[in-house]
Design an enzyme around this catalytic site. Structure first.
Site, PDB file in Angstrom:
ATOM      1  N   LYS A  16       0.820  -1.220   0.000  1.00 52.14           N
ATOM      2  CA  LYS A  16       0.000   0.000   0.000  1.00 52.14           C
ATOM      3  C   LYS A  16       0.850   1.265   0.000  1.00 52.14           C
ATOM      4  CE  LYS A  16      -2.473  -0.846   3.737  1.00 52.14           C
ATOM      5  NZ  LYS A  16      -1.960  -2.142   4.210  1.00 52.14           N
ATOM      6  N   ARG A  91     -10.392   1.032   8.125  1.00 53.05           N
ATOM      7  CA  ARG A  91      -9.932  -0.302   8.485  1.00 53.05           C
ATOM      8  C   ARG A  91     -11.046  -1.109   9.132  1.00 53.05           C
ATOM      9  NH1 ARG A  91      -4.249   0.723   8.932  1.00 53.05           N
ATOM     10  NH2 ARG A  91      -3.049  -1.194   9.004  1.00 53.05           N
ATOM     11  N   ARG A 127      11.273  -6.522   5.792  1.00 52.80           N
ATOM     12  CA  ARG A 127      11.071  -5.123   5.416  1.00 52.80           C
ATOM     13  C   ARG A 127      11.975  -4.191   6.225  1.00 52.80           C
ATOM     14  NH1 ARG A 127       5.119  -2.517   5.131  1.00 52.80           N
ATOM     15  NH2 ARG A 127       5.063  -2.689   7.388  1.00 52.80           N
ATOM     16  N   ARG A 160      10.923  -1.679  11.203  1.00 55.23           N
ATOM     17  CA  ARG A 160       9.862  -0.996  11.935  1.00 55.23           C
ATOM     18  C   ARG A 160       9.544  -1.790  13.185  1.00 55.23           C
ATOM     19  NH1 ARG A 160       4.598   0.356   8.406  1.00 55.23           N
ATOM     20  NH2 ARG A 160       3.526  -0.813  10.024  1.00 55.23           N
ATOM     21  N   ARG A 171      -1.600  -8.358  13.269  1.00 55.84           N
ATOM     22  CA  ARG A 171      -2.069  -7.412  12.253  1.00 55.84           C
ATOM     23  C   ARG A 171      -2.782  -8.143  11.116  1.00 55.84           C
ATOM     24  NH1 ARG A 171       3.520  -5.299  11.391  1.00 55.84           N
ATOM     25  NH2 ARG A 171       2.778  -4.151   9.579  1.00 55.84           N
TER      26      ARG A 171
END
Ligand code: ADP
Ligand code: ZN
Length: 221
Positions: A16, A91, A127, A160, A171
């Site tokens: 995204k 969301r 990531r 992160r 998540r």
């Protein structure tokens, strides 16, 4: 005049953020990432940041009322007059209904980035984000095994806080349970475009742009 009101829907790791930056440049509309707004608040120790810090690091969702107020305030800025790319909002169904109200029932285009879960876990655990220019990359090395630098600006890359396997699973579970039902919600009005998020980033961008240009009916101001 045409307006481009886009909602990006996709599980964490579906791309995204990467796609949002490209699409907002192409259509000259602002990128509104609720995750970035919240992380910036945490970093700056604002009252909002202090309030949401624990939720973020656990991968849990921030309350609907708080998120709705935050987005309503952001959408009131003049720079959204010709549209926006919403990344991370809505969301939940409650947030989607609130968004409809905020835009006065005008049509949105919900872009759904589809990526299988095994691939998402792989992407999220590898990531890295640049500490200076915020560019996202996928690392080849294991977490913490060596210091890596940003290919764009040379600053240090970090993982992160919420990209650890426990938080990632929370998540993904929240996405399945609360956010995935939004696809049906928007599908009822025929506002959905499904995009294969496993394709290379440039191809995904091209496919998104093609859908936006095809669905001019959803771009009335
Ligand atoms: P992800 O990679 O999980 O898509 P984001 O950067 O969009 O991450 O969001 C990071 C975190 O910020 C989420 O896990 C959640 O705690 C919080 N958050 C962001 N947007 C919302 C929202 N619309 N409603 C509730 N919580 C949110
Ligand atoms: Zn950088």
């Amino acid at each position: 005049m045409k307006c481009t009101r886009l909602v990006l829907i996709g599980p964490p790791g579906s791309g995204k953020g990467t796609q949002a930056t490209r699409i907002c440049a192409r259509y000259d509309i602002p990128w509104i990432s609720t995750g970035d707004i919240l992380r910036a608040a945490v970093k700056a120790h604002t009252p909002l940041g202090i309030q949401v810090q624990m939720l973020l690091s656990a991968g849990e969702l921030v309350g609907d009322d708080l998120m709705i107020d935050l987005v309503r305030e952001r959408l009131a800025h003049e720079d959204t007059a010709r549209g926006f790319v919403l990344d991370g909002f809505p969301r939940t169904l409650v947030q989607a209904e609130a968004l409809d109200q905020m835009v006065g029932g005008k049509p949105l285009l919900a872009l759904v980035l589809e990526v299988p879960e095994a691939e998402l876990e792989r992407r999220l655990t590898s990531r890295r984000i640049c500490t200076r220019c915020k560019t996202l990359t996928t690392s080849n090395s294991l977490y913490g095994s060596e210091e890596e630098l940003c290919s764009k600006c040379g600053a240090v890359l970090i993982t992160r806080d919420d990209d650890n396997i426990v938080t990632i699973r929370a998540r993904l579970e929240n996405y399945r349970r609360l956010t995935a039902p939004l696809i049906d919600y928007y599908q009822q009005r025929n506002w959905v475009a499904r995009i294969d998020g496993t394709r290379p980033p440039d191809e995904v961008t091209r496919n998104i742009a093609r859908v936006i240009d095809e669905r001019m009916d959803l771009r009335d101001c």
